[in-house]
Design a protein around this motif. Sequence first.
Motif, short mmCIF file in Angstrom:
data_model
loop_
_atom_site.label_atom_id
_atom_site.label_comp_id
_atom_site.label_asym_id
_atom_site.label_seq_id
_atom_site.Cartn_x
_atom_site.Cartn_y
_atom_site.Cartn_z
N GLY A 1 0.79 -1.21 0.00
CA GLY A 1 0.00 0.00 0.00
C GLY A 1 0.82 1.27 0.00
N VAL A 2 0.12 2.36 0.31
CA VAL A 2 0.70 3.70 0.30
C VAL A 2 0.85 4.18 1.74
CG1 VAL A 2 0.52 6.01 -0.68
CG2 VAL A 2 -0.66 4.09 -1.80
N PHE A 3 2.02 4.77 2.04
CA PHE A 3 2.32 5.17 3.42
C PHE A 3 2.82 6.61 3.46
CE2 PHE A 3 2.53 0.62 3.21
CZ PHE A 3 1.88 0.21 4.37
N PRO A 4 2.46 7.33 4.51
CA PRO A 4 2.86 8.74 4.62
C PRO A 4 4.29 8.87 5.12
CG PRO A 4 1.60 8.11 6.55
CD PRO A 4 1.60 6.91 5.64
N ALA A 5 4.95 9.93 4.64
CA ALA A 5 6.27 10.30 5.15
C ALA A 5 6.21 11.78 5.53
CB ALA A 5 7.34 10.06 4.10
N THR A 6 7.28 12.29 6.07
CA THR A 6 7.25 13.69 6.54
C THR A 6 7.15 14.68 5.38
OG1 THR A 6 9.68 13.75 6.54
CG2 THR A 6 8.57 13.15 8.61
N ASP A 7 7.57 14.27 4.19
CA ASP A 7 7.59 15.19 3.06
C ASP A 7 6.89 14.62 1.82
OD1 ASP A 7 9.43 13.21 2.60
OD2 ASP A 7 11.02 14.55 1.90
N GLY A 8 6.01 13.67 2.00
CA GLY A 8 5.32 13.08 0.86
C GLY A 8 4.78 11.71 1.20
N ALA A 9 4.83 10.82 0.24
CA ALA A 9 4.33 9.46 0.45
C ALA A 9 5.15 8.49 -0.38
CB ALA A 9 2.85 9.37 0.08
N LEU A 10 5.09 7.22 0.01
CA LEU A 10 5.76 6.17 -0.74
C LEU A 10 4.92 4.92 -0.70
CD1 LEU A 10 8.61 4.48 1.28
CD2 LEU A 10 7.11 6.17 2.33
N VAL A 11 5.20 4.01 -1.61
CA VAL A 11 4.52 2.71 -1.62
C VAL A 11 5.51 1.65 -1.17
CG1 VAL A 11 2.83 3.32 -3.37
CG2 VAL A 11 5.02 2.33 -4.08
N ILE A 12 4.97 0.65 -0.49
CA ILE A 12 5.79 -0.47 0.00
C ILE A 12 5.08 -1.76 -0.37
CG2 ILE A 12 6.75 -1.62 2.04
CD1 ILE A 12 6.89 1.11 3.40
N ALA A 13 5.82 -2.69 -0.93
CA ALA A 13 5.28 -4.00 -1.30
C ALA A 13 6.03 -5.07 -0.51
CB ALA A 13 5.43 -4.24 -2.80
N ALA A 14 5.40 -5.53 0.58
CA ALA A 14 6.02 -6.56 1.44
C ALA A 14 4.98 -7.62 1.77
CB ALA A 14 6.56 -5.93 2.71
N GLN A 15 4.24 -8.03 0.73
CA GLN A 15 3.18 -9.01 0.94
C GLN A 15 3.66 -10.45 0.92
OE1 GLN A 15 4.11 -7.64 -1.77
NE2 GLN A 15 3.23 -8.49 -3.65
N VAL A 16 4.89 -10.66 0.47
CA VAL A 16 5.47 -12.01 0.43
C VAL A 16 6.19 -12.27 1.75
CG1 VAL A 16 7.04 -13.53 -0.83
CG2 VAL A 16 5.74 -11.77 -2.07
N ASN A 17 6.11 -13.50 2.22
CA ASN A 17 6.59 -13.82 3.57
C ASN A 17 8.02 -13.38 3.83
OD1 ASN A 17 4.16 -14.93 4.37
ND2 ASN A 17 4.75 -17.03 3.86
N ASP A 18 8.94 -13.72 2.92
CA ASP A 18 10.33 -13.40 3.21
C ASP A 18 10.58 -11.89 3.18
OD1 ASP A 18 10.01 -13.30 0.44
OD2 ASP A 18 12.08 -13.89 0.04
N VAL A 19 9.83 -11.16 2.32
CA VAL A 19 10.00 -9.71 2.27
C VAL A 19 9.40 -9.07 3.51
CG1 VAL A 19 9.58 -7.62 0.92
CG2 VAL A 19 9.96 -9.79 -0.25
N TRP A 20 8.25 -9.60 3.96
CA TRP A 20 7.70 -9.09 5.22
C TRP A 20 8.71 -9.27 6.36
CZ3 TRP A 20 4.92 -6.14 8.12
CH2 TRP A 20 4.83 -6.42 9.49
N GLY A 21 9.39 -10.42 6.37
CA GLY A 21 10.39 -10.66 7.42
C GLY A 21 11.46 -9.59 7.42
N LYS A 22 11.88 -9.17 6.22
CA LYS A 22 12.90 -8.12 6.12
C LYS A 22 12.36 -6.79 6.61
CE LYS A 22 15.06 -10.36 2.12
NZ LYS A 22 15.32 -10.27 0.66
N LEU A 23 11.12 -6.49 6.24
CA LEU A 23 10.51 -5.24 6.68
C LEU A 23 10.30 -5.24 8.19
CD1 LEU A 23 9.17 -2.51 6.09
CD2 LEU A 23 7.04 -3.75 5.61
N ALA A 24 9.84 -6.36 8.72
CA ALA A 24 9.61 -6.45 10.17
C ALA A 24 10.90 -6.27 10.94
CB ALA A 24 8.96 -7.79 10.49
N GLN A 25 11.95 -6.90 10.46
CA GLN A 25 13.26 -6.76 11.11
C GLN A 25 13.71 -5.31 11.11
OE1 GLN A 25 15.08 -9.47 12.48
NE2 GLN A 25 16.40 -7.88 13.33
#
Length: 409
Positions: free
Chosen positions: A240-264
């Motif tokens: 999805g789309v997430f807010p930042a201090t100066d705009g927004a970005l999208v993050i795709a971490a729906q796959v298990n191993d990528v979620w693990g990296k994001l969670a870490q």
Amino acid sequence: MLKQPPLLKGIRVIDYSHFLAGPYVSRCLAALGADVIKVERPITGDAGRSHPYFIKGESGYFLQQNMGKKGLCVNVKDPRGLELMKKLASEADVFVENYRPGALNRLGLGYEDLAKENPKLVYCSVSAYGQTGPDSDRAGFGLIAEAKSGAMDLIGQPDDIPPLMRMPVADMYAGAHGVAAVCAALFSRHNTGVGQHIDIALYDCMVSMHDFAVQFHTLSDGTDVIQRSGHNLPQSTVYGVFPATDGALVIAAQVNDVWGKLAQLIGGEQLANDTRFQTAANRNAHSQEAVALVKEWTKMRSVKSCQEALDQAGVANAPVQTIAQALSDPQIQSRNMLIKQDHPVLGPILMPNVPFNFSHVESQPLDIAPDLGQHNNEIASNLGYSDSEINEMIRDGVLYEAPTNCDTP
């Protein structure tokens, strides 16, 4: 490396369409090397000529969708104009139109009429609802197809009506399908010697685009209903789309191993080992909690800071860019997705390219979109009309050439 001529070199296309879906089909065919003749009615021409953005009397909309074409402006309601069109169609390979079904039949320019004289003709009809069905005679635009297809109901916030899609998704998607269908029909003609009548509907194309919503409904016998979810996909967490201090970005971490990296990254070992989020099913069951944790992390940082950390962690991401940022993106520039053309009135202009790249064919520079009736004499002469016959048709308004901006003091 061996270089080949343009893929559709020698293919003649009649573009008897207006506005967007049809002109986009023929614009792509021109980019692939076809000889495209843009046919317009006298005085007003294609309605796209009256569509903004305007500068010095020129429509950027028209310039984009009609580059690389020759311009013929003819009154087909005059028997001489109709005869000229039929002569042109008898020598053509492809005919593209996007009028309401039956409209060209009444003029004598329908598929059955033209195929009698030219059975090899590939005739591509693009319409709102298609040539058949109870709604086939209804008028429609891309907006209609986007709304009726269920696509519009999927976007926006759950407590509000859905927003407009600020890009012409239905028209462009139908146009892309039209290009594919025309090329397939030309290949079939190579084997059989016979053309085709291609029937493309904007509504069909939008329904075909559903990658998830249709099976979500049909496989659950209609018991599961997708709700608008705004900035995130609760059936594909985190995506999805997430807010930042100066705009927004999208993050795709729906796959298990990528979620693990994001969670870490955002929560260390504790979050990486949290059983609520370790499988796709569990993340979806706790989607709001997962999204909230990511949002808390992004909203404290700039877009650039988020990107740097996510890139280092191996998590797919991108900034939400403005049009200006996209056009200046080195990736887009390196892929030649902007065409520079020299316009006689506007000077150097930049237009979006079509996304075709081939290993053995160099992309050809395309001429700017034609002025109304710019190539009347050339086209009529090539069909065997004498100078006196052409001048007579010009005098009687059968052929019309509008004065250009260059002719205006």
